[in-house]
Design a protein around this motif. Structure first.
Motif, short mmCIF file in Angstrom:
data_model
loop_
_atom_site.label_atom_id
_atom_site.label_comp_id
_atom_site.label_asym_id
_atom_site.label_seq_id
_atom_site.Cartn_x
_atom_site.Cartn_y
_atom_site.Cartn_z
N LYS A 155 -5.79 56.96 -44.46
CA LYS A 155 -4.50 57.09 -45.12
C LYS A 155 -4.71 57.05 -46.64
CE LYS A 155 -2.37 54.42 -41.36
NZ LYS A 155 -1.69 53.17 -41.00
N PRO A 156 -3.92 57.78 -47.42
CA PRO A 156 -2.62 58.39 -47.12
C PRO A 156 -2.68 59.74 -46.41
CG PRO A 156 -3.14 58.75 -49.41
CD PRO A 156 -4.24 57.86 -48.87
N ALA A 157 -3.87 60.22 -46.07
CA ALA A 157 -3.94 61.43 -45.24
C ALA A 157 -3.30 61.13 -43.89
CB ALA A 157 -5.39 61.86 -45.06
N PRO A 158 -2.66 62.10 -43.26
CA PRO A 158 -1.94 61.86 -42.01
C PRO A 158 -2.80 61.93 -40.76
CG PRO A 158 -1.57 64.10 -42.71
CD PRO A 158 -2.41 63.46 -43.79
N ASP A 159 -4.12 62.08 -40.92
CA ASP A 159 -4.99 62.36 -39.77
C ASP A 159 -4.84 61.37 -38.63
OD1 ASP A 159 -5.97 63.61 -42.21
OD2 ASP A 159 -7.68 64.27 -41.03
N VAL A 160 -4.77 60.06 -38.94
CA VAL A 160 -4.69 59.07 -37.87
C VAL A 160 -3.38 59.20 -37.10
CG1 VAL A 160 -3.70 57.21 -39.29
CG2 VAL A 160 -5.12 56.65 -37.30
N TYR A 161 -2.31 59.59 -37.78
CA TYR A 161 -1.04 59.82 -37.08
C TYR A 161 -1.10 61.06 -36.21
CZ TYR A 161 1.61 55.99 -39.04
OH TYR A 161 2.07 54.72 -39.34
N PHE A 162 -1.71 62.11 -36.71
CA PHE A 162 -1.87 63.31 -35.88
C PHE A 162 -2.71 63.00 -34.65
CE2 PHE A 162 -1.01 65.93 -39.86
CZ PHE A 162 0.24 66.34 -39.42
N ASP A 163 -3.74 62.17 -34.81
CA ASP A 163 -4.57 61.79 -33.66
C ASP A 163 -3.74 61.02 -32.62
OD1 ASP A 163 -6.78 62.99 -34.72
OD2 ASP A 163 -7.72 61.13 -35.42
N VAL A 164 -2.92 60.08 -33.08
CA VAL A 164 -2.07 59.33 -32.16
C VAL A 164 -1.07 60.26 -31.47
CG1 VAL A 164 -0.19 57.63 -32.05
CG2 VAL A 164 -2.27 57.09 -33.31
N LEU A 165 -0.45 61.14 -32.22
CA LEU A 165 0.53 62.05 -31.63
C LEU A 165 -0.10 62.95 -30.58
CD1 LEU A 165 2.52 63.04 -34.85
CD2 LEU A 165 3.31 61.55 -32.98
N ARG A 166 -1.33 63.41 -30.83
CA ARG A 166 -2.03 64.22 -29.83
C ARG A 166 -2.26 63.43 -28.56
NH1 ARG A 166 -4.63 66.73 -34.32
NH2 ARG A 166 -6.21 65.07 -34.43
N ARG A 167 -2.65 62.17 -28.70
CA ARG A 167 -2.90 61.35 -27.51
C ARG A 167 -1.62 61.05 -26.75
NH1 ARG A 167 -7.85 57.14 -28.67
NH2 ARG A 167 -9.14 58.54 -29.92
N ALA A 188 2.43 58.59 -42.57
CA ALA A 188 3.38 58.78 -41.46
C ALA A 188 4.33 59.93 -41.75
CB ALA A 188 4.15 57.49 -41.21
N ARG A 189 4.87 59.98 -42.95
CA ARG A 189 5.83 61.03 -43.30
C ARG A 189 5.17 62.41 -43.29
NH1 ARG A 189 9.36 61.10 -48.00
NH2 ARG A 189 10.66 62.30 -46.59
N ALA A 190 3.90 62.47 -43.71
CA ALA A 190 3.19 63.76 -43.69
C ALA A 190 3.00 64.27 -42.27
CB ALA A 190 1.84 63.62 -44.39
N ALA A 191 3.00 63.34 -41.31
CA ALA A 191 2.90 63.72 -39.90
C ALA A 191 4.28 63.89 -39.26
CB ALA A 191 2.11 62.67 -39.13
N GLY A 192 5.33 63.76 -40.07
CA GLY A 192 6.68 63.98 -39.58
C GLY A 192 7.27 62.82 -38.82
N VAL A 193 6.73 61.59 -39.03
CA VAL A 193 7.21 60.43 -38.28
C VAL A 193 8.16 59.60 -39.14
CG1 VAL A 193 6.54 58.42 -36.92
CG2 VAL A 193 4.95 60.36 -37.12
N PRO A 194 9.42 59.44 -38.75
CA PRO A 194 10.33 58.55 -39.48
C PRO A 194 9.75 57.13 -39.50
CG PRO A 194 11.53 59.87 -37.86
CD PRO A 194 10.08 60.07 -37.59
#
Length: 254
Positions: A155-167, A188-194
């Motif tokens: 973070k602040p890159a959204p990669d970890v959120y994208f990984d969670v969303l994929r799972r 989180a916001r970069a991954a579209g998560v409120p």
């Protein structure tokens, strides 16, 4: 709202003082001659990841030495020692979860709403923190766990959120995230998560524009918290409040 995604450090528990103490203990053990006070550490928290923080500081403290051939090896060793000191400080309930965390996770599990972790900390740190409140099988409470061992870009890159969303097999708009820092909110916001933000003393001065709400903590019946956006709030954030905030956020996007 089909899933809740939690950051760890500062969000599940107010861990940063324990991390700071562990860093200083590691520096003393290896004889580096470094000491980080709270003001310095607050600035260093802008650099996400323990090893990355060490490298950043090394470049500031001694740029010539930081470019040496054995720097990565030394940082790995110092970070391992720091992790040991951190585990010693939080093991056996030495660091309680923040108000409302365990309650909300239990409510989500009971309601069939999946719970996940999106963090840049290590698996060892997760085990040290969560085994006491949730037991040795704590991982069974979470539908997805992504940490420093699963996601290289922090973070602040959204990669970890994208990984969670994929799972989870979900879109960001189907979830709510919980963070304590500007870096986490940005990810989180970069991954579209409120995102709901509960800052600590180390992150109070961060910018939280775009958060669903910013609260001192999630609240408990014995430790209520005031928050906006819900009529006649019970004094703590529950699934009903989260559903209303989530609906409002998604409606604004649509």
């Amino acid at each position: 709202m089909q899933a809740l995604i939690f950051d760890v450090d500062g969000t599940l528990a107010d861990t940063e003082t324990a991390h700071l103490q562990a860093f200083n203990a590691a520096f003393a053990e290896v004889g580096l001659g470094w000491y980080w006070d709270e003001a310095l550490y607050t600035r260093l928290l802008k650099v996400t990841g323990g090893k990355e923080r060490l490298m950043h500081y090394w470049h500031v403290a001694d740029l010539e030495e930081a470019d040496g051939t054995k720097v990565k090896e030394i940082i790995d060793a110092v970070h391992a020692i720091k992790t040991r000191h951190y585990a010693e400080r939080v093991r056996d309930g030495g660091l309680p979860l923040r108000p409302g965390i365990a309650r909300l996770i239990d409510e989500a599990n009971a309601a069939g709403i999946r719970v996940a972790i999106a963090t840049t900390t290590t698996s060892a740190n997760l085990d040290a923190l969560l085994q006491t409140p949730f037991g040795t099988s704590w991982r069974n409470r979470f539908a997805a766990i992504c940490d420093a061992s699963t996601t290289r870009v922090k973070k602040p890159a959204p990669d970890v959120y994208f990984d969670v969303l994929r799972r989870l097999g979900l879109q960001g708009t189907q979830c709510i995230a919980f963070e304590d820092s500007e870096n986490g909110l940005s990810a989180a916001r970069a991954a579209g998560v409120p995102t709901v933000v509960t800052p600590t003393a180390y992150t109070l001065r961060d910018c939280f524009d775009g958060a669903l709400t910013v609260l001192p903590h999630l609240g408990e019946p014995h430790a209520p918290v005031s928050y906006a956006g819900v009529d006649e709030p019970p004094g703590w954030v529950d699934l009903a409040a989260l559903r209303r905030w989530h609906w409002q956020a998604v409606s604004e996007v649509v």
